[in-house]
Write a protein that holds these residues in place. Structure first.
Motif, PDB file in Angstrom:
ATOM      1  N   THR A 277       0.849  -1.178   0.000  1.00 44.23           N
ATOM      2  CA  THR A 277       0.000   0.000   0.000  1.00 44.23           C
ATOM      3  C   THR A 277       0.891   1.235   0.000  1.00 44.23           C
ATOM      4  N   HIS A 278       0.275   2.403  -0.121  1.00 47.00           N
ATOM      5  CA  HIS A 278       0.965   3.675   0.063  1.00 47.00           C
ATOM      6  C   HIS A 278       0.546   4.245   1.410  1.00 47.00           C
TER       7      HIS A 278
ATOM      8  N   THR B 142       5.120  10.513   1.606  1.00 48.78           N
ATOM      9  CA  THR B 142       4.491   9.195   1.635  1.00 48.78           C
ATOM     10  C   THR B 142       5.520   8.134   1.249  1.00 48.78           C
TER      11      THR B 142
ATOM     12  N   SER C 214       5.805   3.921  -0.443  1.00 49.22           N
ATOM     13  CA  SER C 214       5.280   2.629  -0.843  1.00 49.22           C
ATOM     14  C   SER C 214       5.841   1.613   0.140  1.00 49.22           C
TER      15      SER C 214
ATOM     16  N   TYR D  54      -2.272   4.717   7.486  1.00 50.41           N
ATOM     17  CA  TYR D  54      -2.543   3.798   6.380  1.00 50.41           C
ATOM     18  C   TYR D  54      -3.890   4.170   5.750  1.00 50.41           C
TER      19      TYR D  54
ATOM     20  N   ASN E 173      -4.867   4.187   2.582  1.00 51.11           N
ATOM     21  CA  ASN E 173      -5.193   3.600   1.280  1.00 51.11           C
ATOM     22  C   ASN E 173      -5.451   2.109   1.395  1.00 51.11           C
TER      23      ASN E 173
ATOM     24  N   CYS F 123      -5.095  -1.888   0.489  1.00 50.35           N
ATOM     25  CA  CYS F 123      -3.899  -2.711   0.286  1.00 50.35           C
ATOM     26  C   CYS F 123      -4.063  -3.546  -0.986  1.00 50.35           C
TER      27      CYS F 123
END
Length: 410
Positions: A189-190, A227, A229, A269, A271, A273
């Motif tokens: 995820t980012h 951010t 990755s 978190y 965003n 996955c």
């Protein structure tokens, strides 16, 4: 069905290898039409580039646009396992060439390259999908659906498949075969990392090893906007002991590696996955008389050394060089000059990928007192210069790795 459209070269996919190949051909006056199933920008992993990619971008007149785009500067790779930390500075390497690169959100990066290709005169047909292909004819014939689901045909002199994990030609022509690497799953995820630790270097990708299983590893790729990755790679059965919700599993895994737990203590978190499994791939052949496979459409190894985009760009360079000669009525040998040459670097990367999972390469990378010259040679491969056969670790990867690993173990 509309009338058949002619084209010199049809390229399937507008990702890095497709856009680069089209631009290189266009510079030589060879018309290249790209058929792209998606709209851009679109999400992709493979966000940590290697310096060798910069050499490719220069040849396609795309380097200045990438350099000005505000991506996160990258000058190396860092590794952490069982309390040991080491880093490789890509400017201190054996092979000449660019020693720095970028860590990129692929949606923005891929669109930037595609836009550069269009600005140079390349035609990209977005939301067009190749449905069938006949390569047994003198000139291959593609049947394509456009964005309105209207069917049309293109007759090409040559086809380059740059479709990545879509693997259009391998799928349509039955060229796929099992990878020699075992299946693995990646969840990712980012995140908003909120890292404040003074020792953290945002200019490097961080590869960390799980404390209980050396075959399980994490990537942490910082971007320029605060951010990252963040992902974990393991064999599928490893995840059976974690929540089915991949985001919850990723959060739990982040706490299990001590250094990452400290770095990501304040991370958010926001965003969903993603997950991919069985991504390693191979094919029965990389070319035929009227087509060639580029990058991931032909073979994908493993993301541990961020080799995917580098292999993709190298394949685009090699294939377009041969096509330019071929269109100039020069004799070319696709086996020797494309497949065999491409596999020099692929096989070097493969050796170190396999060595990572057996532990031999981890022993070398994390050695307390490395030989400076050997470290420079390994650094060249980590920087993407896996086709430099003056480097003994490219020319004889298996023998050199076993020898150095044995020394490191002693």
């Amino acid at each position: 069905m509309s009338s058949t459209q002619p084209a010199h070269v049809v390229i399937i996919g507008a990702g890095p290898s497709g856009s680069l190949a089209a631009a290189l051909l266009n510079k030589q006056g060879i018309n290249a039409t790209i058929i792209e199933k998606s709209t851009f920008p679109r999400f992709s992993i493979g966000e940590s580039l290697l310096p060798a990619c910069m050499e490719s971008l220069k040849k396609a007149d795309m380097f200045d646009a990438v350099n000005a785009a505000g991506f996160q500067f990258k000058n190396g790779a860092a590794f952490h396992a069982s309390g040991k930390y080491t880093e490789f500075d890509f400017t201190d390497k054996y092979t000449a060439g660019e020693g720095t690169t970028f860590q990129v959100q692929r949606g923005h990066f891929d669109k930037l390259l595609a836009d550069c290709a269009e600005q140079q005169g390349v035609t990209i047909n977005y939301e067009h999908e190749v449905k069938s292909i006949d390569v047994d004819r003198d000139k291959p014939l593609l049947t394509v659906l456009d964005e309105n689901q209207h069917s049309y045909e293109i007759e090409a002199d040559f086809i380059l498949d740059a479709s990545g994990f879509g693997r259009v030609l391998p799928r349509l022509l039955g060229l796929e075969e099992p990878s020699t690497l075992p299946p693995r799953r990646a969840i990712f995820t980012h995140i908003e990392d909120n890292i404040t630790a003074a020792h953290y270097d945002r200019n490097k990708i961080l590869v960390s090893v799980h404390p209980d299983d050396s075959k399980v590893w994490y990537w942490l790729i910082p971007f320029s906007n605060g951010t990252c990755s963040f992902g974990v790679v393991a064999e599928p059965e490893f995840f059976a002991n974690y929540p089915d919700d991949h985001l919850q599993a990723l959060k739990q895994l982040a706490t299990e590696e001590r250094n990452l737990a400290t770095l990501l203590a304040q991370a958010n978190y926001p965003n969903p996955c993603g997950s991919i499994m069985g991504y390693s791939a191979n094919v029965t052949k990389l070319f035929d008389r009227n087509f060639a496979l580029l990058g991931n459409a032909g073979e994908f190894l493993d993301p541990v050394f961020s080799s995917g985009v580098t292999i993709a760009m190298k394949s685009a360079e090699l294939a377009t060089d041969l096509l330019i000669k071929q269109f100039n009525n020069e004799t070319v040998d696709w086996q020797t000059e494309y497949a065999d040459t491409l596999m020099i670097g692929v096989n070097a990367f493969r050796c170190y990928v396999e060595g990572w999972y057996t532990g031999e390469f981890q022993d070398v990378v994390l050695h307390d007192n490395p030989n400076p010259k050997i470290k420079q040679m390994i650094c060249s491969i980590l920087a993407g210069y896996a086709w430099d056969e003056t480097n003994p670790f490219v020319a004889e990867p298996e023998r050199r790795l076993k020898t150095v690993a044995a020394i490191c173990k002693a």
